[in-house]
Scaffold this active site. Sequence first.
Site, mmCIF file in Angstrom:
data_model
loop_
_atom_site.group_PDB
_atom_site.id
_atom_site.type_symbol
_atom_site.label_atom_id
_atom_site.label_comp_id
_atom_site.label_asym_id
_atom_site.label_seq_id
_atom_site.Cartn_x
_atom_site.Cartn_y
_atom_site.Cartn_z
ATOM 1 N N THR A 111 9.257 45.534 18.254
ATOM 2 C CA THR A 111 10.101 44.354 17.377
ATOM 3 C C THR A 111 10.985 44.849 17.387
ATOM 4 O OG1 THR A 111 9.470 45.407 15.344
ATOM 5 C CG2 THR A 111 8.217 43.695 16.082
ATOM 6 N N ILE A 164 20.175 36.555 12.325
ATOM 7 C CA ILE A 164 20.033 36.884 13.519
ATOM 8 C C ILE A 164 20.556 38.557 13.264
ATOM 9 C CG2 ILE A 164 19.820 36.628 15.893
ATOM 10 C CD1 ILE A 164 17.764 34.808 13.878
ATOM 11 N N PRO A 218 20.740 39.438 18.300
ATOM 12 C CA PRO A 218 20.674 38.500 18.902
ATOM 13 C C PRO A 218 19.715 39.130 20.522
ATOM 14 C CG PRO A 218 22.685 38.167 18.447
ATOM 15 C CD PRO A 218 22.046 39.603 18.044
ATOM 16 N N THR A 238 17.141 42.295 20.286
ATOM 17 C CA THR A 238 16.389 41.767 20.187
ATOM 18 C C THR A 238 15.903 40.778 19.927
ATOM 19 O OG1 THR A 238 16.797 43.267 17.938
ATOM 20 C CG2 THR A 238 16.443 44.388 19.485
ATOM 21 N N LYS A 282 14.619 35.904 8.046
ATOM 22 C CA LYS A 282 13.401 35.339 7.602
ATOM 23 C C LYS A 282 12.407 35.955 8.444
ATOM 24 C CE LYS A 282 15.570 30.752 5.859
ATOM 25 N NZ LYS A 282 15.136 29.795 6.118
ATOM 26 N N GLU A 297 7.127 36.302 13.780
ATOM 27 C CA GLU A 297 5.773 34.368 14.616
ATOM 28 C C GLU A 297 6.837 33.710 15.612
ATOM 29 O OE1 GLU A 297 2.846 36.658 12.706
ATOM 30 O OE2 GLU A 297 4.346 38.130 11.507
#
Lengths: 341, 747
Positions: B473, B638, B641, B643, B710, B714
Amino acid sequence: MNSFTFTQATAVADAVQANAAHDDAAYIGGGTNLIDLMKENVARPTHLIGLKKLGLDAIENLPDGGLRLGALATNADTAWHPEVEKRYPLLNQAILAGASPQLRNMATDGGNLMQRTRCYYFYDLATPCNKREPGSGCSAIGGYNRVCGILGTSDQCIATHPSDMCVALAALDTTVRVSGPNGERTIKFEDFHRLPGDQPERDNTLEPGELITGLDLPAKGFEKNFSYLKLRDRTSYAFALVSVAAALELDGDTIKDARLALGGVAHKPWRDKEAEAMLVGQPATADTFRRVAAKVLAPAKGYGANTFKIELAKRAIVRALKQATEMNQLVDTDAFQNSNP
Amino acid sequence: MSHHTTDYIGKPTNRVDGPAKVAGTAKYAAEFNVPNLLYGYVVSSPIAKGKITKIDAAPVLALPGVHQVFSHENVPSLAWLDRSYKDDVAPGGSPFRPLHDAEIKFSLQPVALVVADTFELARYAASILHIEYEEVAHETELAKHLDEAYEPGRGKTGYKPPKSRGNFGKGWKEGVAHMEAQYSHHAQHHNPMEMFASTVEWLGDKNLNIYDKTQGAFNSQQYVMKIFGLSKDQARVISKYTGGGFGSGLRPQYQLFLAVLASLELQRSVRVSLTREQMFSFGHRPETLQHVALATAADGSLTGINHVAVAETSQFEDFTENVVGWSGTLYDCQNVELGYRLSKLDVFSPLDMRAPGAASGSIALEIAMDEMAYAAGLDPLEFRIRNYSDFDQAQNLPYSSKALRKCYAEGAAKFGWEKRTAEPGSMKDGNLLVGWGMGGGIWDASKMPATVKASLDADGHLTVSSGTNDIGTGTYTIMTQIAAQSMGLPLEAVTFVLGDTTLPQSPLQGGSWTAASVGNSVVEACSKLGEALLKQAQQMDHPAFKDAKIEDVEFANGQLRLRADDTQAVVLRDLVQASGEPKIEAENSTVLAKLEMLKPPKYSMHAHNAVFVEVKVDPELMTVHVTRVVNAVAAGRILNPKTARSQVLGSVVWGISSALMEESVMDHRFGRYMNHNYAEYHVPVNADIHDIDVVFVSEEDDKVNPLGVKGLGEVGLLGVAAAVANAIYHATGKRVRDLPVTIDKLL
């Protein structure tokens, strides 16, 4: 995987002799299918005979205007060979529609003929399969048979031959050269693979110990009007649901000679000579193609999950013949590569 | 954060772990070649239900080099209670215990472990191990067991049964336009590239180093501690790199149990790795059958939403996920009726898989919204905008932030949606049919307590550590960015360490919560380190800092300095050197975060997205290509940006996969998934993927958490599969409600 012994053959005669000297021996070229089968315990040879030192990897012009593909030439070298690209572009397209670049770099031309079905049940030892274990039953019939055959099937087996290359080789009237304990012989391509009948464990007509040494393409390559159309669940690295090798010789709009072979639908590359004859003398129109497609699929039988292949094959035949006529050789994927606004 | 000059947060930054991965020095669980290693090979059940009647291990044990055959016949007495086998995310019920008894509960169940000197020998020995079974009839077909479906309780942490509101029957009657349809999709298996493996290094006296493929090292540790009666020190779990997880590593898989069992019994180091086929032997995204009914008033506003889902679970656990709850939040509607039921089948328990529940529910809801838009005579985007939810009616809370309107606007503009003509089949590109479809979704913005330690050494190098994971991730990278910015250091002067149970405890990596949970804790730990460094400066009699408070100073250029006068500075490494200690370190406290978890939330905190898809369909062959996707995402701040974009690109590819090809196909006669390999379990290849445009809309949120993030794991997946199906409808006029939309469904 079983333990096995290995010898590297340096001459065809040695290879054939080594085969005769062992029970359950197998020849190994690129190994791209055999090794998988061994890992899954589907194949359990006790001895492997390596072929990579035999030579037999040359691609050479024949005196009659044909081309000989050495059995050990790789699929990649064959597809990109200048003579193949120029004179047998149908073969080039078919090879490149198969597998992945990595596999094509390893896989040999002889091995391509020898690859076994990808029917799920053949690979899963927990399920019955007449091809793997004669007499145990066919799980694909009444099961998940989306990938299985619709033509020339039997109540013993509905597996398909998975090759793309062989579909083009069938269409081009290739001759298979083999060596065995009883010497050399040739087999017409259409006689090489067989239908399952009541012996689905036999994929082809090779006698025990026989080794493919080469493939002879006749002079006629249909380089002007041809198409290999492959329909599958994703754009690469998937076996054909239906594929069509179409080759035409045209005189204006009239068809002088035609070849039509299907992949993904039968236990062997499916060639219908009556359908080919129906094309000859006819105008190369969608109407003609539809009639021929209906004729080819008339004997087809669906088994549930694969019944859609009958309609798909008809449409694929029409499209492939159309593409061969018009020579707007857009393979499915290519049509989308440059279409973004 | 404004006082920092080393600004990394929000800047595209290359993966700090990239070079190790590309060079092959990043080691995965099955790559730790500890000395004297033994290899275990798992034998899997060929039947779906029944029992083992005989295991003939003698011929296998007679093979030179075979050490043991473990099965239910010789497993030693282990923990007895179910709760010892429950991991952190276990659903309600009775967890599966490998090699516990003779009973077979699902196809491919592990029934024996053969341990040998080499992998090859173990595999061969496993192939000749003769096992006899007594088979009984199994049930694996969800559609045949809808009558037995039941409403599950709150078995799994975090699961809340869906809540209806208003009166759907009344809303349905009030509507002037209606739609009602059934939707389905099949099981999917995570199939990360790296197969599950555990290498257990025997250090003597039951001390183990366990290299495990997992999304939560602490979860694996707790699991083996409870079952095998080990202490924390005895069961150290290490998981530095994970070759993909997608949820499959949330629960300890059975190779961990088997490897630890064999190691303890044989007092040797043991590795057990699964085969690709065995990757189909455990948790999966459950098949669901869904029903959606919608009604609208004359102005296109929704007067009623009804969404009911039935999902499969195992005979032994109630796997629950939020499939339908989102339908009560995403759009504004007074009358919402939701239902969620499970049906027990003879399969392994399903498992969270990327956007669990939401990915499945959004397929039904977002295709239904498209159908409703057509029934109401509205553009699908305009229809969604008319039903925009400005207040979370499900939780009765205001949103902490919600920039979904911006997703709609910026996504549509980038895509060129205004040029769409509504009529199916009305857009063409040469002979090809063109279809434009859209969808979207909502996902929780969660934050869990996480502990982080920040440690500065005498060379001025900062090591920040936490026992979290990076399943691809970008955790290594974003935490390095946050720490570097917090302490005013260049990225090269910071190392983030994770994946080890000797590190401060963190939650497992899932739920899109790592960036918020660990990220905010990194800030806190760095802030505490800053206080410790200031204290040290004050102890050094530095006159400038004598009365300085933490607000008066900043960290920049490797220095601690006064904000008011940046010439008053002290080099950080000098502070450490002067302290007489090898390092100065600080750890954040999770007390407040834990208290926060107990309080009712004041805001509804969610990420959103809107997806626009173009397909081109051959009108005769019915081949479908997804030629363009624009995914506009509102996920707060973010952090990286680069990854972040990768996360969303992967989500879009998965959405296309779900829409067009991906499914685990079961032959119900055998109760067995038949396409259990990478050749036949189809996911897209490069040639299937064309233009994907990711838009992050600006969304400032000072309520969700201090960093304002946030999470992105997903949300990018939501609505993609539905948008593809909607685009296919727009191109062809064919509405396919059973995914994946394979060619046979379009002929």
